[in-house]
Design an enzyme around this catalytic site. Structure first.
Site: not given
Length: 370
Positions: A97, A164-165, A321, A349
């Site tokens: 997120g 990711s986050w 990605d 991704h």
């Protein structure tokens, strides 16, 4: 950005994990079902594997043996769950997120016969309360929350898994508490530099997904499109429900569109879930307009990397990605050459893509004995 599109509600077909090979590689694999992997280090070893098209190399679904709530401030209470082996090797999963929340399939990256699997929803996300709250919600609040959860569960040291986050938060946590981290397994490296945000939200991914980009910028008046992230901020915080939810769905749909090598219509449709999109978009935008509450490039600074250089780390990165482009993973490898970097040639991704899920499970299998 979303780790593995953690809040996707659609079911995914799960496969069984492949047995890990010895050693770790920077993968430059041919885009076919027969894969040749080259180990780029002092020893040059070649091997090939086969897999059915569409296979996802993850463990079968399991249910948690314990769920709970942890009050981390006067305002925020976190949802957490434990699954796998009660006395197993502890590993914490940090979702994407920010604002994405966890998904039951996130348990399946880990061997349940070896790991004590810890999942939790970060502030304002998933089943944590209050939902979509931006108050007392910063990177460093989340780092403190991870420590509070570790202490609450009576864990001395644990493995950390994030993409990711989740990779951003994993690095921030490890650099803050290097003595509490056994290993790192990271995917889709995101360090929240201005250049990374500019590529995805301003000028970069828009050239690859022009039709999705047109929908994404539709809520923003043309005169305000010089800074899309900033322009979304007042709409995502509007007191008018229609304005706020329209913006949240558009923001979320853009990420759903761009998160896989092959666009998944079911995944794109998840943006229509207004409750989830509202939390995801608002929290994500809140972090991005505030530059992640850190210095630009802080996580890649040598003095920060030096704190964690001793920690074994495997990074899995999709070549295509566009949410978190490979240049950031490459930058991390340059400042931290001790890590193992896998470049997956036929992935975007999402951690659910076959080549990526295979390598993530391979990494957690390899680290299970540490």
């Amino acid at each position: 950005m979303l780790l593995a599109l953690n809040c996707a509600r659609a079911a995914h077909r799960l496969g069984y994990p492949v047995r890990p090979s010895t050693g770790w590689n920077i993968d430059h694999q041919a885009p076919s079902t027969i894969k040749r992997t080259r180990q780029v280090n002092q020893n040059h070893r070649f091997h090939s594997t086969t897999r059915p098209a569409g296979t996802v190399y993850m463990y079968p679904p399991i249910e948690p043996y314990e769920t709970g709530k942890l009050k981390v401030s006067d305002l925020h209470t976190l949802y957490y769950e434990l699954s796998g082996k009660k006395d197993g090797n502890p590993i914490v999963f940090l979702h994407g997120g920010p604002g994405g929340g966890t998904d039951p399939l996130d348990r399946s990256f880990f061997d349940p016969s070896k790991y004590k699997i810890v999942l939790f929803d970060q502030r304002g996300s998933g089943n944590s309360t209050p939902t979509a709250s931006l108050e007392e919600n910063t990177t460093w609040d989340l780092v403190k929350d991870i420590e509070k959860l570790r202490e609450h569960l009576g864990i001395d040291k644990w493995h950390v898994f994030g993409g990711s986050w989740g990779s951003t938060l994993s690095l921030a946590y490890a650099q803050s508490h290097p003595d509490r981290v056994k290993t790192l397994v990271l995917r889709g490296i995101f360090t929240l530099r201005k250049s990374e945000l500019r590529f995805f939200y301003q000028d970069g991914a828009s050239h690859i997904f022009p039709e999705a980009w047109e929908e994404f910028i539709a809520p923003i008046p043309e005169a305000e499109r010089g800074d899309i992230v900033l322009a979304y901020h007042p709409q995502l915080n509007s007191e008018d429900d229609e304005t706020r939810l329209r913006a949240a769905r558009a923001w979320t749909k853009w990420e759903m569109w761009t998160s896989k090598l092959h666009v998944d219509p079911k995944q794109v449709a998840e943006a229509d879930d207004s409750e989830w999109s509202n939390a995801f978009a608002r929290i994500e935008n809140h972090y991005f307009v505030n530059n992640g509450f850190m210095r630009d490039g802080q996580l890649l600074e040598k003095q920060e990397i030096d704190k964690i250089r001793h920690i074994p780390c495997v990074v899995v990165q999709g070549r295509y990605d566009v949410v978190c482009p490979a240049t950031t993973a490459y930058a991390l490898k340059k400042v931290w050459p001790e890590i193992t970097l896998h470049i997956v040639p036929d992935a975007g991704h999402s951690s659910r893509e076959p080549g990526t899920s295979k390598l993530l499970v391979k990494a957690t299998d390899e680290f299970a004995h540490i």
